[in-house]
Design a protein around this motif. Sequence first.
Motif, PDB file in Angstrom:
ATOM      1  N   SER A  12       0.915  -1.301  -0.069  1.00 43.66           N
ATOM      2  CA  SER A  12      -0.031  -0.063  -0.098  1.00 43.66           C
ATOM      3  C   SER A  12       1.023   1.372   0.073  1.00 43.66           C
ATOM      4  N   LYS A  13       0.229   2.360  -0.223  1.00 43.66           N
ATOM      5  CA  LYS A  13       0.974   3.694  -0.488  1.00 43.66           C
ATOM      6  C   LYS A  13       1.381   4.057   1.223  1.00 43.66           C
ATOM      7  N   GLU A  14       0.617   3.740   1.965  1.00 44.29           N
ATOM      8  CA  GLU A  14       0.957   3.786   3.270  1.00 44.29           C
ATOM      9  C   GLU A  14       2.429   2.953   3.730  1.00 44.29           C
ATOM     10  N   GLN A  15       2.269   1.758   3.426  1.00 41.85           N
ATOM     11  CA  GLN A  15       3.442   0.840   3.730  1.00 41.85           C
ATOM     12  C   GLN A  15       4.529   1.436   3.099  1.00 41.85           C
ATOM     13  N   LEU A  16       4.460   1.839   1.899  1.00 42.32           N
ATOM     14  CA  LEU A  16       5.853   2.266   1.000  1.00 42.32           C
ATOM     15  C   LEU A  16       6.140   3.674   1.619  1.00 42.32           C
ATOM     16  N   GLU A  17       5.209   4.428   2.254  1.00 39.33           N
ATOM     17  CA  GLU A  17       5.674   5.603   2.895  1.00 39.33           C
ATOM     18  C   GLU A  17       6.501   5.194   4.173  1.00 39.33           C
ATOM     19  N   GLU A  18       6.068   4.155   4.916  1.00 41.54           N
ATOM     20  CA  GLU A  18       6.873   3.752   6.080  1.00 41.54           C
ATOM     21  C   GLU A  18       8.141   3.053   5.766  1.00 41.54           C
ATOM     22  N   VAL A  19       8.168   2.390   4.575  1.00 38.55           N
ATOM     23  CA  VAL A  19       9.445   1.740   4.132  1.00 38.55           C
ATOM     24  C   VAL A  19      10.416   2.944   3.884  1.00 38.55           C
ATOM     25  N   GLU A  20      10.040   3.862   3.085  1.00 39.92           N
ATOM     26  CA  GLU A  20      10.971   4.952   2.657  1.00 39.92           C
ATOM     27  C   GLU A  20      11.466   5.870   3.959  1.00 39.92           C
ATOM     28  N   ALA A  21      10.596   6.000   4.831  1.00 36.85           N
ATOM     29  CA  ALA A  21      10.898   6.785   6.156  1.00 36.85           C
ATOM     30  C   ALA A  21      11.793   5.861   6.917  1.00 36.85           C
ATOM     31  N   PHE A  22      11.816   4.471   7.060  1.00 38.74           N
ATOM     32  CA  PHE A  22      12.608   3.632   7.684  1.00 38.74           C
ATOM     33  C   PHE A  22      13.955   3.892   7.438  1.00 38.74           C
ATOM     34  N   VAL A  23      13.924   3.471   5.964  1.00 37.55           N
ATOM     35  CA  VAL A  23      15.397   3.844   5.334  1.00 37.55           C
ATOM     36  C   VAL A  23      16.040   5.184   5.572  1.00 37.55           C
ATOM     37  N   ASN A  24      15.338   6.156   5.312  1.00 32.82           N
ATOM     38  CA  ASN A  24      15.971   7.599   5.611  1.00 32.82           C
ATOM     39  C   ASN A  24      16.055   7.752   7.254  1.00 32.82           C
ATOM     40  N   ALA A  25      15.687   7.236   8.092  1.00 33.24           N
ATOM     41  CA  ALA A  25      15.815   7.006   9.368  1.00 33.24           C
ATOM     42  C   ALA A  25      17.315   6.502   9.448  1.00 33.24           C
ATOM     43  N   TRP A  79      22.687  10.034   1.498  1.00 29.76           N
ATOM     44  CA  TRP A  79      22.129  11.197   1.534  1.00 29.76           C
ATOM     45  C   TRP A  79      20.350  11.183   1.705  1.00 29.76           C
ATOM     46  N   TYR A  80      19.878  10.342   0.748  1.00 26.91           N
ATOM     47  CA  TYR A  80      18.391  10.284   0.759  1.00 26.91           C
ATOM     48  C   TYR A  80      17.743   9.113  -0.066  1.00 26.91           C
ATOM     49  N   PHE A  81      16.837   8.478   0.352  1.00 26.15           N
ATOM     50  CA  PHE A  81      16.423   7.274  -0.393  1.00 26.15           C
ATOM     51  C   PHE A  81      15.074   7.584  -0.812  1.00 26.15           C
ATOM     52  N   LYS A  82      14.673   7.299  -2.071  1.00 25.14           N
ATOM     53  CA  LYS A  82      13.366   7.741  -2.711  1.00 25.14           C
ATOM     54  C   LYS A  82      12.574   6.657  -3.461  1.00 25.14           C
ATOM     55  N   ILE A  83      11.601   5.850  -3.086  1.00 29.55           N
ATOM     56  CA  ILE A  83      11.026   4.906  -3.780  1.00 29.55           C
ATOM     57  C   ILE A  83      10.224   5.514  -5.168  1.00 29.55           C
ATOM     58  N   VAL A  84      10.312   5.029  -6.478  1.00 28.49           N
ATOM     59  CA  VAL A  84       9.924   5.845  -7.547  1.00 28.49           C
ATOM     60  C   VAL A  84       9.019   4.637  -8.158  1.00 28.49           C
ATOM     61  N   SER A  85       8.829   3.304  -7.898  1.00 35.15           N
ATOM     62  CA  SER A  85       7.761   2.392  -8.463  1.00 35.15           C
ATOM     63  C   SER A  85       7.770   1.212  -7.448  1.00 35.15           C
ATOM     64  N   GLU A 101      11.616  -0.083  -7.437  1.00 36.97           N
ATOM     65  CA  GLU A 101      12.729   0.652  -8.141  1.00 36.97           C
ATOM     66  C   GLU A 101      12.916   1.968  -7.352  1.00 36.97           C
ATOM     67  N   ALA A 102      14.184   2.232  -6.903  1.00 36.94           N
ATOM     68  CA  ALA A 102      14.271   3.616  -6.139  1.00 36.94           C
ATOM     69  C   ALA A 102      15.700   4.308  -6.520  1.00 36.94           C
ATOM     70  N   ILE A 103      16.062   5.329  -5.902  1.00 36.30           N
ATOM     71  CA  ILE A 103      17.053   6.203  -6.196  1.00 36.30           C
ATOM     72  C   ILE A 103      17.512   6.560  -5.098  1.00 36.30           C
ATOM     73  N   THR A 104      18.795   7.319  -5.102  1.00 35.54           N
ATOM     74  CA  THR A 104      19.641   7.709  -3.912  1.00 35.54           C
ATOM     75  C   THR A 104      20.292   9.161  -4.203  1.00 35.54           C
TER      76      THR A 104
END
Length: 372
Positions: A105-118, A178-184, A196-199
């Motif tokens: 889900s969108k909410e889970q992806l946001e959690e994953v992204e936030a976890f990695v950036n933490a 620096w930063y982690f961003k999920i793109v798909s 798929e993600a970028i940094t």
Amino acid sequence: PEGGGQVGDKGYLEAANGDVIYITDTKKENNQIIHFSKSLPKDPEATFRAVVDGAQRARTAANHTATHLLHQALRKILGEHVEQKGSMVHSGYLRFDFSHFSKVSKEQLEEVEAFVNARIRENHELNEQRNMAYQDALDQGAIALFGEKYGDSVRAIRFGESIELCGGTHVSNTSDIWYFKIVSEGAIASGIRRIEAITGDAVKDYFAEQDKTMDEVKSLLKNSKDPVKSINSLQEENSELKKQVESLLKDKAKSLKSDLKNEITAVNGINFLAKLIDLDAGGIKDLAFQLDNEMENLFLVFGTEQNGKALLSCYISKNLVSEKDLNAGTIIRELGKYIQGGGGGQPFFATAGGKNPAGLNDALQKAKEYIK
């Protein structure tokens, strides 16, 4: 070299005489690192200085470390059932395949992204243990990838609580990412998902592009202070206008129907009309069915031009289909040749689209031959 999903290094070899050989890729064969280049040195026996493309190596290392943190995040947020099923680590992006039974889900992806950036912000130092006993690594909680072959001695990579057996390149500190961003995120097979993600620099470019797009949107909205509200208003206005257009088209079709009924002529017991009219595909279909409700033995062929494209529609009363052996689908495919297009449909109603509006009149002239 290429391995474990990570692309091989690039760089160059430089001889003392200034001769430079560019290395485009590196792979491992029979325990030897093979260097790929488009040319060979003039003197293969010379001594060379090997220079790795540092910028690409750094970006690749950031993406590789990010896959470890992503793996950790997915297991933490989605569950321990998550297993890595493949990865691809480039300098520009990373791809991570994993086992999971449903869409993330969108909410889970946001959690994953936030976890990695933490984890990135926590500045975890690289803890690399080479030549570690395989079982000792597992006992310390290292993740071994299913299907991979490991020797008795392995290399363990740890960043905080993330520990995996890995032979790839990594950053010295998670802050280097620096930063982690999920793109798909999506499915690639039953029970297998792909992220798929970028940094790093790629994220900076991504945010810059997003800013540019937002500026363009604001400009189109006359620099609205609240673009979302403005877009919602436009959507509501567009919806209302569509309703008005539909109503006007129905009125137009109703008025046109009366005129067309007066133009229908009887040919061999068939009420026939072939004509150019100014309606879209939906309007033409509605008109044909309305006419059929009011008249018998109809054979109608209508042509129209919409947005530079040609459209032909053929309607034949169902009793004529069986009695006269007429088929709208067959007829419309033949008439479609005049507009450089094709189509089909049912025996009583069919349509064809084409790129040559100039051929509409010829098609309509040809239509009359089917009832002679």
